[in-house]
Design a protein around this motif. Structure first.
Motif, PDB file in Angstrom:
ATOM      1  N   UNK A  88       0.834  -1.198   0.000  1.00 48.09           N
ATOM      2  CA  UNK A  88       0.000   0.000   0.000  1.00 48.09           C
ATOM      3  C   UNK A  88       0.866   1.242   0.000  1.00 48.09           C
ATOM      4  N   UNK A  89       0.279   2.343  -0.410  1.00 48.89           N
ATOM      5  CA  UNK A  89       0.919   3.649  -0.302  1.00 48.89           C
ATOM      6  C   UNK A  89       0.233   4.375   0.856  1.00 48.89           C
ATOM      7  N   UNK A  90       1.010   5.132   1.614  1.00 49.80           N
ATOM      8  CA  UNK A  90       0.480   5.786   2.797  1.00 49.80           C
ATOM      9  C   UNK A  90       0.625   7.298   2.695  1.00 49.80           C
ATOM     10  N   UNK A  91      -0.465   8.011   2.950  1.00 47.80           N
ATOM     11  CA  UNK A  91      -0.440   9.463   2.898  1.00 47.80           C
ATOM     12  C   UNK A  91      -0.313  10.093   4.274  1.00 47.80           C
ATOM     13  N   UNK A  92      -0.477   9.293   5.339  1.00 54.68           N
ATOM     14  CA  UNK A  92      -0.341   9.784   6.703  1.00 54.68           C
ATOM     15  C   UNK A  92       0.996   9.256   7.222  1.00 54.68           C
ATOM     16  N   UNK A  93       1.867  10.172   7.630  1.00 58.45           N
ATOM     17  CA  UNK A  93       3.222   9.784   8.029  1.00 58.45           C
ATOM     18  C   UNK A  93       3.561  10.302   9.429  1.00 58.45           C
ATOM     19  N   UNK A  94       4.814  10.085   9.821  1.00 61.13           N
ATOM     20  CA  UNK A  94       5.295  10.553  11.122  1.00 61.13           C
ATOM     21  C   UNK A  94       5.195  12.073  11.264  1.00 61.13           C
ATOM     22  N   UNK A  95       5.217  12.782  10.151  1.00 60.45           N
ATOM     23  CA  UNK A  95       5.116  14.238  10.203  1.00 60.45           C
ATOM     24  C   UNK A  95       3.831  14.673  10.918  1.00 60.45           C
ATOM     25  N   UNK A  96       2.762  13.903  10.746  1.00 57.04           N
ATOM     26  CA  UNK A  96       1.501  14.204  11.451  1.00 57.04           C
ATOM     27  C   UNK A  96       1.703  14.145  12.962  1.00 57.04           C
ATOM     28  N   UNK A  97       2.400  13.126  13.412  1.00 58.30           N
ATOM     29  CA  UNK A  97       2.631  12.975  14.853  1.00 58.30           C
ATOM     30  C   UNK A  97       3.444  14.140  15.414  1.00 58.30           C
ATOM     31  N   UNK A  98       4.435  14.569  14.668  1.00 57.23           N
ATOM     32  CA  UNK A  98       5.252  15.706  15.099  1.00 57.23           C
ATOM     33  C   UNK A  98       4.371  16.946  15.233  1.00 57.23           C
ATOM     34  N   UNK A  99       3.530  17.190  14.240  1.00 63.37           N
ATOM     35  CA  UNK A  99       2.650  18.361  14.274  1.00 63.37           C
ATOM     36  C   UNK A  99       1.613  18.255  15.390  1.00 63.37           C
ATOM     37  N   UNK A 100       1.119  17.045  15.649  1.00 67.42           N
ATOM     38  CA  UNK A 100       0.159  16.870  16.752  1.00 67.42           C
ATOM     39  C   UNK A 100       0.814  17.204  18.073  1.00 67.42           C
ATOM     40  N   UNK A 101       2.034  16.726  18.250  1.00 63.25           N
ATOM     41  CA  UNK A 101       2.750  17.004  19.494  1.00 63.25           C
ATOM     42  C   UNK A 101       2.902  18.512  19.685  1.00 63.25           C
ATOM     43  N   UNK A 102       3.181  19.216  18.604  1.00 64.96           N
ATOM     44  CA  UNK A 102       3.400  20.655  18.682  1.00 64.96           C
ATOM     45  C   UNK A 102       2.113  21.466  18.741  1.00 64.96           C
ATOM     46  N   UNK A 103       0.992  20.911  18.278  1.00 66.61           N
ATOM     47  CA  UNK A 103      -0.234  21.707  18.131  1.00 66.61           C
ATOM     48  C   UNK A 103      -1.365  21.345  19.078  1.00 66.61           C
ATOM     49  N   UNK A 104      -1.654  20.071  19.247  1.00 62.68           N
ATOM     50  CA  UNK A 104      -2.842  19.680  20.020  1.00 62.68           C
ATOM     51  C   UNK A 104      -2.542  18.776  21.209  1.00 62.68           C
ATOM     52  N   UNK A 105      -1.308  18.749  21.631  1.00 56.50           N
ATOM     53  CA  UNK A 105      -0.934  17.857  22.723  1.00 56.50           C
ATOM     54  C   UNK A 105      -1.779  18.077  23.977  1.00 56.50           C
ATOM     55  N   UNK A 106      -2.173  19.305  24.236  1.00 56.57           N
ATOM     56  CA  UNK A 106      -2.943  19.593  25.454  1.00 56.57           C
ATOM     57  C   UNK A 106      -4.436  19.299  25.307  1.00 56.57           C
ATOM     58  N   UNK A 107      -4.962  19.248  24.076  1.00 56.50           N
ATOM     59  CA  UNK A 107      -6.397  19.024  23.901  1.00 56.50           C
ATOM     60  C   UNK A 107      -6.734  17.603  23.435  1.00 56.50           C
ATOM     61  N   UNK A 108      -5.832  16.952  22.722  1.00 56.08           N
ATOM     62  CA  UNK A 108      -6.113  15.638  22.156  1.00 56.08           C
ATOM     63  C   UNK A 108      -6.306  14.592  23.249  1.00 56.08           C
ATOM     64  N   UNK A 109      -7.449  13.901  23.204  1.00 61.08           N
ATOM     65  CA  UNK A 109      -7.766  12.876  24.203  1.00 61.08           C
ATOM     66  C   UNK A 109      -7.855  11.489  23.604  1.00 61.08           C
ATOM     67  N   UNK A 110      -8.174  11.421  22.306  1.00 55.16           N
ATOM     68  CA  UNK A 110      -8.286  10.119  21.648  1.00 55.16           C
ATOM     69  C   UNK A 110      -7.732  10.226  20.233  1.00 55.16           C
ATOM     70  N   UNK A 111      -6.848   9.285  19.899  1.00 53.52           N
ATOM     71  CA  UNK A 111      -6.234   9.250  18.573  1.00 53.52           C
ATOM     72  C   UNK A 111      -6.194   7.809  18.097  1.00 53.52           C
ATOM     73  N   UNK A 112      -6.720   7.565  16.909  1.00 56.90           N
ATOM     74  CA  UNK A 112      -6.659   6.233  16.299  1.00 56.90           C
ATOM     75  C   UNK A 112      -5.958   6.377  14.956  1.00 56.90           C
ATOM     76  N   UNK A 113      -4.762   5.829  14.862  1.00 60.99           N
ATOM     77  CA  UNK A 113      -4.004   5.846  13.620  1.00 60.99           C
ATOM     78  C   UNK A 113      -3.770   4.418  13.123  1.00 60.99           C
TER      79      UNK A 113
END
Length: 117
Positions: A88-113
């Motif tokens: 398969x080809x994947x469009x969601x990568x580690x870059x998303x995780x980096x941005x989540x850590x920097x942007x929504x770390x305090x609000x994110x309660x549930x993440x399914x990847x």
């Protein structure tokens, strides 16, 4: 186009479920991020055309608490192109995780990847 119009006309949306909507693209997801600042819960499961670009726009633009990306951005590669069957080809990568850590770390309660690489 339809998702953009919805986002513009319904800026108070808090929950959006787009599971298995193959026509949803980064452009539509960016529109949600731009117009629906109250968005807390987004399900993009199996949305094949969504990539890091769309997800990053949402995590930067909204106070997301629940983000479901199960198999988002994942597209099966046809057997005839010389790759192994089931690859398969994947469009969601580690870059998303980096941005989540920097942007929504305090609000994110549930993440399914699940099934994202």
């Amino acid at each position: 186009e339809g998702l953009e119009e919805l986002a513009r006309k319904c800026p108070k949306l808090k929950r959006v479920g787009l599971r298995c909507c193959d026509s949803v693209t980064d452009e539509g997801v960016r529109a949600l991020a731009a117009h629906c600042k109250c968005l807390e819960d987004l399900d993009l499961s199996r949305c094949k055309s969504v990539t890091d670009e769309g997800v990053i726009a949402v995590v930067k633009g909204c106070a997301i608490e629940r983000l479901i990306l199960n198999s988002a951005g994942r597209d099966e590669v046809p057997e005839s192109d010389g790759t192994e069957e089931g690859s398969a080809e994947y469009g969601i990568t580690d870059e998303c995780l980096v941005q989540m850590r920097n942007s929504v770390a305090s609000t994110l309660r549930e993440l399914d990847m699940s099934w994202c690489r």
